[in-house]
Design a protein around this motif. Sequence first.
Motif, short mmCIF file in Angstrom:
data_model
loop_
_atom_site.label_atom_id
_atom_site.label_comp_id
_atom_site.label_asym_id
_atom_site.label_seq_id
_atom_site.Cartn_x
_atom_site.Cartn_y
_atom_site.Cartn_z
N TYR A 83 80.50 38.71 18.64
CA TYR A 83 80.65 37.81 20.05
C TYR A 83 80.03 37.70 20.81
N PHE A 84 79.05 37.54 21.82
CA PHE A 84 78.81 37.13 22.99
C PHE A 84 79.67 37.20 24.23
N ALA A 85 79.27 38.96 24.71
CA ALA A 85 80.41 38.49 25.67
C ALA A 85 79.74 38.18 27.17
N ALA A 86 78.50 38.06 27.47
CA ALA A 86 77.97 37.63 28.59
C ALA A 86 78.19 35.74 28.26
N SER A 87 78.52 35.18 27.13
CA SER A 87 78.33 33.69 26.66
C SER A 87 79.33 33.57 26.72
N GLY A 88 80.56 34.37 26.32
CA GLY A 88 81.59 33.83 25.45
C GLY A 88 81.94 32.86 24.70
N VAL A 89 80.44 33.56 23.33
CA VAL A 89 81.05 32.38 22.38
C VAL A 89 80.56 33.22 21.65
N ARG A 90 81.13 32.91 19.93
CA ARG A 90 81.32 33.52 18.81
C ARG A 90 79.63 33.72 18.42
N ALA A 91 79.11 34.86 18.06
CA ALA A 91 77.87 35.17 17.39
C ALA A 91 78.41 34.56 15.77
N ASP A 92 76.72 33.63 15.32
CA ASP A 92 76.77 33.21 13.61
C ASP A 92 76.78 34.70 12.73
N ARG A 93 77.10 35.30 12.96
CA ARG A 93 77.74 36.50 11.87
C ARG A 93 78.73 37.39 11.87
N ASP A 94 79.15 38.06 11.33
CA ASP A 94 80.15 39.17 11.20
C ASP A 94 79.58 40.14 10.84
N ILE A 95 80.75 41.29 11.03
CA ILE A 95 80.28 42.15 11.76
C ILE A 95 81.36 43.27 10.07
N PRO A 96 80.91 44.11 8.98
CA PRO A 96 81.34 43.94 7.86
C PRO A 96 82.54 44.59 8.30
N SER A 97 83.30 44.78 6.94
CA SER A 97 83.76 45.98 6.79
C SER A 97 83.55 47.62 6.80
N SER A 98 84.59 48.42 7.30
CA SER A 98 84.30 49.87 6.84
C SER A 98 84.88 50.85 6.70
N THR A 99 84.71 52.08 5.99
CA THR A 99 85.56 52.70 5.22
C THR A 99 84.31 54.03 5.59
N LEU A 100 85.42 55.49 6.26
CA LEU A 100 84.89 56.48 6.68
C LEU A 100 85.53 57.08 6.14
N TRP A 101 84.87 57.87 5.74
CA TRP A 101 85.56 59.93 4.62
C TRP A 101 85.83 60.51 5.18
N ASP A 102 86.69 61.47 5.48
CA ASP A 102 86.89 62.93 5.86
C ASP A 102 87.94 63.92 5.09
N VAL A 103 87.26 65.22 5.44
CA VAL A 103 88.10 66.10 4.04
C VAL A 103 88.10 67.20 4.97
N ASN A 104 88.88 67.99 4.72
CA ASN A 104 89.34 69.22 5.27
C ASN A 104 90.19 70.37 4.09
N LEU A 105 89.35 71.64 4.24
CA LEU A 105 89.93 72.37 3.14
C LEU A 105 90.30 73.80 4.03
N THR A 106 91.51 74.04 3.66
CA THR A 106 92.22 75.33 3.89
C THR A 106 92.22 76.49 3.01
N TRP A 107 92.67 77.59 3.66
CA TRP A 107 91.79 78.59 2.63
C TRP A 107 93.27 80.13 3.26
N ASP A 108 93.97 79.98 2.36
CA ASP A 108 95.51 81.57 3.36
C ASP A 108 94.80 83.00 2.69
N PHE A 109 93.88 83.48 3.04
CA PHE A 109 93.66 83.92 2.58
C PHE A 109 94.01 85.92 3.04
N SER A 110 94.95 85.70 3.53
CA SER A 110 95.77 86.99 3.85
C SER A 110 97.01 86.37 4.20
N GLU A 111 98.05 87.54 4.30
CA GLU A 111 99.48 87.14 4.79
C GLU A 111 98.82 86.29 6.36
#
Length: 253
Positions: A178-206
């Motif tokens: 979208y062109f905010a200044a002119s208030g019209v849609r742009a002739d293009r699409d912003i693609p879908s997106s997938t972001l990946w996150d990873v977490n690891l936890t190790w309880d190495f003692s009490e």
Amino acid sequence: MNLRPTTSHSISVGASWKDSADRWRSSITLWNVRMRNRVGVVPPFVLLANENQLTIDRVRRDPPTAADNLAGLPGRLRLVDITRGNFGITQTSGIDLALQKRFDIGAITVEPRLDLTYTDEFRESELPIRNGTLRNRVGVASVFGTIPRWRAVGCVKSESAVWRIDLCGRYHSSYSDYFAASGVRADRDIPSSTLWDVNLTWDFSERFSLSAGAFNVLDKGAPFAEIGDNYGFDTSQSDLEGRTWWLKLTSAF
């Protein structure tokens, strides 16, 4: 300008289910929200693009000179008032769906979960203009915050007695630029997106545990978007941080 309270009315209807062993869980919620007198700030370029339709005095100019009239220009700009006001009207509705399953593989517990949001409509007006209509912003980029049609977060958690791994994907569907200044849609699409996150936890003692992880582990960049103006990307959906690592040591006393 004196601000009035923001008022809203919301309705939600939902249902949930789980099996007797509490290994399967699911829920669905239908929601509908109506808001009036939302407090907000309208960007100056949006006010200027709509100044002939404004119902309140937010743009002030000198009377046009003879040269201005010959050139078809308005008078010299004196003021653009971007103080907060009760301009916002919002009507939105959609569906939330959650699915979760837990099962064991030997001494390891695996638990996948999916949270899905479908936005049916997000109609609003952010401008004090004559004969204003509520524009449906679903699937269209906006300086006020883009509303993709689909959003999803899927996670798989695996854990044993001493460690845990979480892998999560964050998805949103494609949408129109979208062109905010002119208030019209742009002739293009912003693609879908997938972001990946990873977490690891190790309880190495009490008493001690060590956690590490990364957001956007594949280091996916922000796509170009006209709505971002000088930034070059949609700041409501993306950022330029890229992959971010973190490390945490926890102690219990």
